[in-house]
Design a protein around this motif. Structure first.
Motif, short mmCIF file in Angstrom:
data_model
loop_
_atom_site.label_atom_id
_atom_site.label_comp_id
_atom_site.label_asym_id
_atom_site.label_seq_id
_atom_site.Cartn_x
_atom_site.Cartn_y
_atom_site.Cartn_z
N ILE A 63 0.86 -1.16 0.39
CA ILE A 63 0.01 -0.11 -0.01
C ILE A 63 1.13 0.85 0.25
O ILE A 63 1.79 0.97 0.28
CB ILE A 63 -0.73 0.13 1.24
CG1 ILE A 63 0.20 -0.07 2.38
CG2 ILE A 63 -2.07 -1.21 1.36
CD1 ILE A 63 -1.01 0.52 4.11
N ARG A 64 0.41 2.27 -0.09
CA ARG A 64 0.96 3.66 0.06
C ARG A 64 1.22 4.06 1.27
O ARG A 64 0.56 3.58 2.23
CB ARG A 64 0.49 5.00 -0.82
CG ARG A 64 -0.15 4.87 -2.75
CD ARG A 64 -1.03 5.58 -3.19
NE ARG A 64 -0.81 5.11 -5.04
CZ ARG A 64 -1.50 5.82 -5.33
NH1 ARG A 64 -2.47 6.73 -5.12
NH2 ARG A 64 -2.11 5.75 -6.88
N ARG A 72 -5.02 4.31 -0.11
CA ARG A 72 -3.84 3.84 0.16
C ARG A 72 -3.42 2.66 -0.43
O ARG A 72 -2.68 2.11 -1.29
CB ARG A 72 -2.81 3.94 1.74
CG ARG A 72 -2.49 5.25 2.06
CD ARG A 72 -1.90 5.54 3.81
NE ARG A 72 -1.14 6.69 3.64
CZ ARG A 72 -0.86 6.98 5.24
NH1 ARG A 72 -0.59 6.38 5.89
NH2 ARG A 72 -0.84 8.10 5.28
N PRO A 73 -4.32 2.24 -0.21
CA PRO A 73 -4.52 0.50 -0.61
C PRO A 73 -4.24 0.11 -2.10
O PRO A 73 -4.31 -0.56 -3.01
CB PRO A 73 -5.62 -0.24 -0.14
CG PRO A 73 -5.89 0.65 1.10
CD PRO A 73 -5.66 2.12 1.07
N LEU A 74 -5.15 1.91 -2.97
CA LEU A 74 -4.50 1.90 -4.46
C LEU A 74 -2.93 1.16 -4.65
O LEU A 74 -3.25 0.46 -5.78
CB LEU A 74 -4.97 3.22 -5.13
CG LEU A 74 -4.68 3.39 -6.25
CD1 LEU A 74 -5.71 2.74 -6.66
CD2 LEU A 74 -5.17 4.99 -7.10
N PHE A 79 0.64 -2.41 -8.28
CA PHE A 79 1.98 -3.27 -8.02
C PHE A 79 1.25 -4.17 -8.56
O PHE A 79 1.61 -5.13 -9.43
CB PHE A 79 2.20 -3.19 -6.47
CG PHE A 79 2.80 -4.98 -6.37
CD1 PHE A 79 4.04 -5.00 -6.45
CD2 PHE A 79 1.60 -5.60 -5.60
CE1 PHE A 79 5.18 -5.61 -6.34
CE2 PHE A 79 2.25 -7.08 -5.96
CZ PHE A 79 3.78 -7.29 -6.00
N ALA A 80 0.00 -4.68 -7.85
CA ALA A 80 -0.49 -6.33 -8.13
C ALA A 80 -0.78 -6.32 -10.07
O ALA A 80 -0.23 -7.06 -11.12
CB ALA A 80 -1.94 -6.41 -7.96
N ASN A 81 -1.32 -5.13 -10.86
CA ASN A 81 -1.38 -4.86 -11.91
C ASN A 81 -0.24 -5.33 -12.81
O ASN A 81 0.12 -5.79 -13.63
CB ASN A 81 -2.17 -3.77 -12.19
CG ASN A 81 -2.83 -3.67 -13.44
OD1 ASN A 81 -3.68 -5.15 -14.29
ND2 ASN A 81 -2.63 -2.45 -14.39
N VAL A 102 -7.48 -9.21 -5.89
CA VAL A 102 -8.69 -8.68 -4.94
C VAL A 102 -7.73 -8.10 -3.63
O VAL A 102 -6.54 -8.00 -3.12
CB VAL A 102 -8.72 -9.96 -3.67
CG1 VAL A 102 -9.61 -9.38 -2.73
CG2 VAL A 102 -9.06 -10.79 -5.66
N GLY A 103 -8.05 -6.85 -4.33
CA GLY A 103 -7.29 -5.69 -3.23
C GLY A 103 -7.77 -5.30 -1.83
O GLY A 103 -8.32 -6.14 -1.45
N HIS A 104 -7.47 -4.12 -1.04
CA HIS A 104 -7.94 -3.80 0.43
C HIS A 104 -9.11 -3.16 0.39
O HIS A 104 -8.40 -1.35 -0.58
CB HIS A 104 -6.90 -3.88 0.90
CG HIS A 104 -7.35 -3.56 2.27
ND1 HIS A 104 -7.92 -4.15 3.40
CD2 HIS A 104 -6.71 -2.44 3.08
CE1 HIS A 104 -8.17 -3.82 4.53
NE2 HIS A 104 -8.05 -2.84 4.39
N ALA A 105 -9.50 -2.74 0.83
CA ALA A 105 -10.38 -1.21 2.01
C ALA A 105 -10.34 -1.77 3.00
O ALA A 105 -11.12 -2.53 3.36
CB ALA A 105 -11.53 -1.22 0.35
N ASP A 106 -10.66 -0.32 3.78
CA ASP A 106 -10.66 -0.28 4.80
C ASP A 106 -12.33 -0.10 5.58
O ASP A 106 -12.80 1.01 4.48
CB ASP A 106 -9.90 0.12 5.51
CG ASP A 106 -10.08 0.09 7.10
OD1 ASP A 106 -11.98 -0.09 7.95
OD2 ASP A 106 -10.15 0.88 8.14
N LEU A 107 -13.76 -0.86 5.31
CA LEU A 107 -14.76 -0.69 4.55
C LEU A 107 -15.49 -0.71 6.30
O LEU A 107 -16.82 0.23 6.15
CB LEU A 107 -15.61 -1.87 4.67
CG LEU A 107 -14.87 -3.09 3.03
CD1 LEU A 107 -15.92 -4.76 3.46
CD2 LEU A 107 -15.22 -2.72 2.09
N THR A 108 -14.75 -0.13 7.35
CA THR A 108 -15.13 1.17 8.50
C THR A 108 -14.97 2.39 8.03
O THR A 108 -15.84 3.33 8.97
CB THR A 108 -14.27 0.86 9.43
OG1 THR A 108 -12.76 0.87 9.59
CG2 THR A 108 -14.44 -0.67 9.86
N HIS A 109 -14.70 2.93 6.74
CA HIS A 109 -14.47 3.93 6.56
C HIS A 109 -15.80 4.60 5.36
O HIS A 109 -15.98 5.85 4.95
CB HIS A 109 -13.84 4.34 5.52
CG HIS A 109 -12.49 4.43 6.01
ND1 HIS A 109 -12.18 5.51 6.31
CD2 HIS A 109 -10.95 3.95 5.68
CE1 HIS A 109 -10.20 5.62 6.87
NE2 HIS A 109 -10.14 3.97 6.22
#
Length: 335
Positions: A63-64, A72-74, A79-81, A102-109
């Motif tokens: 992550i950034r 930041r998970p962008l 990277f994976a791409n 399958v990326g990450h996202a903090d869904l609590t946002h």
């Protein structure tokens, strides 16, 4: 179709070497305590089995390190791409690594993750398929002794913003990969009911915890796990990955052994759990995933994949093709 061959790189016997495999769950790391990058993964995936593609699963390792936290998970998607682009042309062999991401996202946002999802889709338009937000929760410390970063936050699935984040996935027809320990299975069932059009993929067979348990505790945990899986499988929008059995939380003793287990020994212990999951979800909703490198603690890649093939040797050729490639291809839209 031949049934055995010598592994070019490993020297190990290979069961069903021509069977096409889509590895629906692998990770890459470049951290002080672990390095598992493209070279290491290709050495494993091309060690004799016919792994034709794989699905990258987030670890937040790439992550950034600056900018708004929600965005930041962008960096990991980018990277994976890039890894996927390197292998897409066949220069590094026949395996299209990270053919789906399958990326990450903090869904609590909550709804704020919508911007991240849009930018991730734009960054990897041919490969981005959804997100994983690891929500490992357990009533005591037994499974957390193996996590180097310590116990993760508890109660994440109960955060009121979590469902708002899922709603952003649902609006975009993206996938939610669920990484949990087995007591959270009812919570995933509730989410599947709340979002009936959202594709949910259960990681690592529901994360059954059996470590440091008496025989009576294990029996009770397995009964509870099967019951909760059966209820979850009634929701047609849920699929399940066959993998994760190499992790020590399952309570197997392979990581303590001085010698490496054979694939037959692995299969003998893993088989009841794998067969239970397939019986509950059906062949069309189950898919093989190596979960490497975490599962490396119990076995090498070649041997572990042999074990799964050995477990499924009684299934028809059509069923094997579905379990090892067809389901992952359909759900993660791999061309």
């Amino acid at each position: 179709m031949s049934t055995t061959a010598s592994a070019e790189n490993s020297g190990q016997e290979i069961l069903l070497p021509d069977l096409p495999i889509i590895d629906s769950h692998f990770h890459l790391f470049d951290l002080p305590h672990i390095r598992y990058m493209l070279d290491e993964y290709l050495a494993d995936a091309q060690g004799g089995h016919n792994v034709i593609a794989s699905v990258y699963s987030e670890t937040r390792a790439f992550i950034r390190t600056d900018g708004p936290e929600v965005m930041r998970p962008l960096g990991e998607v980018e990277f994976a791409n890039g890894i996927a682009a390197m292998t897409a042309g066949g220069r590094y062999g026949n395996c299209k690594v990270a053919a789906a991401i399958v990326g990450h996202a903090d869904l609590t946002h909550g709804h704020a993750v919508g911007e991240l999802l849009d930018k991730s889709m734009a960054a990897a338009p041919d490969r981005y398929r959804g997100i994983r937000h690891v929500t490992l929760d357990y009533p005591d410390e037994r499974p957390f002794q193996f996590i180097m970063s310590g116990r993760p936050p508890s109660g994440v699935l109960d955060n009121p913003n979590f469902v708002k984040g899922l709603a952003e996935l649902d609006k975009r027809s993206l996938i939610f990969d669920a990484a949990i320990y087995d007591p959270s299975l009812p919570a995933i069932t509730a989410l599947a009911d709340q979002f009936p059009d959202l594709q949910i993929v259960l990681n690592n067979m529901g994360g059954l915890v059996l470590v440091d348990m008496t025989p009576e505790e294990k029996a009770a945990a397995i009964t509870r796990w099967k019951g909760n899986l059966t209820e979850l499988a009634k929701r047609p929008n849920v699929a399940c990955k066959l993998g994760g059995l190499g992790m020590p939380t399952w309570g197997f003793d392979f990581i303590q052994r001085p010698d490496e287990a054979t694939y037959q020994e692995l299969a003998a212990v893993w088989q009841p759990f794998v067969e239970s999951v397939i019986e509950i979800f059906g062949v069309e909703r189950c898919m093989y995933g190596s979960n490497f490198p975490p599962d490396k603690r119990s076995s090498g890649y070649v041997k572990a994949l042999n074990a799964y093939k050995y477990i499924l040797r009684g299934y028809s050729e059509t069923e094997q093709q579905q379990l090892f490639a067809g389901t992952a291809k359909a759900i993660y839209k791999i061309d």
